[in-house]
Design a protein around this motif. Structure first.
Motif, short mmCIF file in Angstrom:
data_model
loop_
_atom_site.label_atom_id
_atom_site.label_comp_id
_atom_site.label_asym_id
_atom_site.label_seq_id
_atom_site.Cartn_x
_atom_site.Cartn_y
_atom_site.Cartn_z
N ALA A 268 0.67 -1.19 -0.20
CA ALA A 268 -0.07 0.20 -0.03
C ALA A 268 0.53 1.30 -0.11
O ALA A 268 1.50 1.68 1.08
N GLU A 269 0.94 1.78 -1.09
CA GLU A 269 1.45 3.31 -1.28
C GLU A 269 0.95 4.25 -1.07
O GLU A 269 -0.91 4.48 -1.90
N PRO A 270 1.01 5.40 -0.15
CA PRO A 270 0.01 7.00 -0.08
C PRO A 270 -0.32 7.23 -1.94
O PRO A 270 0.87 7.19 -2.82
N VAL A 271 -1.19 8.09 -2.38
CA VAL A 271 -1.64 8.86 -3.36
C VAL A 271 -1.42 10.07 -2.60
O VAL A 271 -3.05 10.05 -2.39
N TRP A 272 -1.07 11.04 -4.05
CA TRP A 272 -2.61 12.29 -3.44
C TRP A 272 -3.63 12.70 -3.83
O TRP A 272 -3.80 12.71 -4.77
N ILE A 273 -4.63 13.40 -3.21
CA ILE A 273 -5.78 13.89 -2.97
C ILE A 273 -5.94 15.13 -3.33
O ILE A 273 -5.20 15.64 -3.13
N SER A 274 -5.89 15.87 -5.01
CA SER A 274 -5.79 16.84 -5.56
C SER A 274 -6.96 18.02 -5.14
O SER A 274 -7.55 17.30 -3.92
N ALA A 275 -6.45 19.45 -4.95
CA ALA A 275 -7.17 19.87 -4.41
C ALA A 275 -8.79 19.99 -4.62
O ALA A 275 -9.70 20.71 -4.37
#
Length: 298
Positions: A268-275
């Motif tokens: 499991a790797e973190p994924v960015w959530i955009s603005a």
């Protein structure tokens, strides 16, 4: 529950009795050096996956302590670890559909009703675009598939879908391109749905086609926690986009892989959530197994 099981029912009962939130339980496990996501704990509690890896078994033993359960009270309900071999055929790296979906006992019967265990199509590339509504429930999923025939006279694509909530209506297939909707079979208790899409033309071995379809979900489903795709054989590319509503943006998102659908992620790797409330993952050369994005709500 500790005497009769199943594991998920005993765990759910113990969590309720403790009065602890899953976030608090996760925090206490982390304090003891065991990192387990809230999503994984939720899956264990709902029976969507089971603790299999050594670290997960260790977490279960700590759960027994945190929830005031006698030693081995939960572990004994798990039984022996299941075989972890990933491939049905190691020479060709092809995973049978029933193996990929092995937690879903009704699937073989649903496939048999469509006279299909293998539609003869390789998923060369896939693009899923998933949209959620203001409550965090699934609203729309648009899928584009690049397909290649592995034998002669291939005329249909068989799609297997798992829903989030057995108490809501099944999603509606719309905007089907380069194919037409055929038979549909379902198990509402899961919920699980198997659909056949008849291709616009019959393919010879090596022939390719592109199909597209959209699933529209009913407006009263529960909050979604993940979206992903299972692959029976290696593919070239899988792209997954998730668009969250501005009024329902999760606190974190991760990408992960598991050997089968409904199993806990191996990685499991973190994924960015955009603005703008969007997240995506690009899986290059995805092998057999389940590739997904999962997220956690407030």
């Amino acid at each position: 529950m500790l005497r009769t099981g199943p594991f998920e029912a005993a765990l759910d009962s113990a969590v309720r009795a403790s009065g602890l939130s899953l976030e608090r339980i996760q925090h206490r496990l982390a304090e003891r050096g065991v990192e387990i996501s809230v999503t994984t704990l939720s899956y264990w509690r709902r029976g969507r996956s089971r603790p299999e890896r050594p670290q997960s078994r260790q977490a279960v033993r700590l759960l027994e302590e945190l929830l005031g359960i006698p030693t081995d009270g939960l572990v004994s309900l798990l039984g022996p670890r299941r075989p972890r071999g990933r491939w049905v055929n190691r020479d060709s790296d092809v995973l049978e559909t029933e193996h990929l979906w092995r937690e879903f006992e009704s699937l073989p019967e649903l496939l048999a009703e469509l006279d299909s265990t293998d539609d003869g199509l390789l998923r060369v590339a896939a693009h899923d675009s998933y949209e959620l509504d203001a409550r965090g429930a699934g609203a729309r999923l648009t899928t584009r598939l690049a397909l290649k025939a592995t034998r002669d006279r291939v005329d249909r694509c068989v799609v297997v879908l798992r829903g989030e909530d057995p108490d809501t209506a099944l999603p509606e297939f719309t905007d089907v391109r380069n194919a037409r909707l055929g038979r549909l079979r379902s198990d509402r208790s899961v919920p699980l749905m198997v659909v056949e899409l008849f291709l616009d033309r019959t393919l010879s071995e090596g022939g390719t086609t592109l199909i597209e379809y959209t699933l529209r979900f009913p407006g009263n489903g529960r909050r979604a926690e993940e979206c992903g795709r299972g692959f029976n054989a290696p593919a070239l590319l899988y792209t997954l986009e998730v668009s969250f509503h501005p009024d329902a943006v999760p606190v974190r998102c991760r990408r992960g892989f598991s050997a089968a659908i409904a199993w806990e992620p191996v990685s499991a790797e973190p994924v960015w959530i955009s603005a703008a409330g969007r997240a995506h993952a690009v899986f290059e050369n995805p092998g057999p197994g389940y590739q997904a994005l999962s997220w956690e709500w407030h």
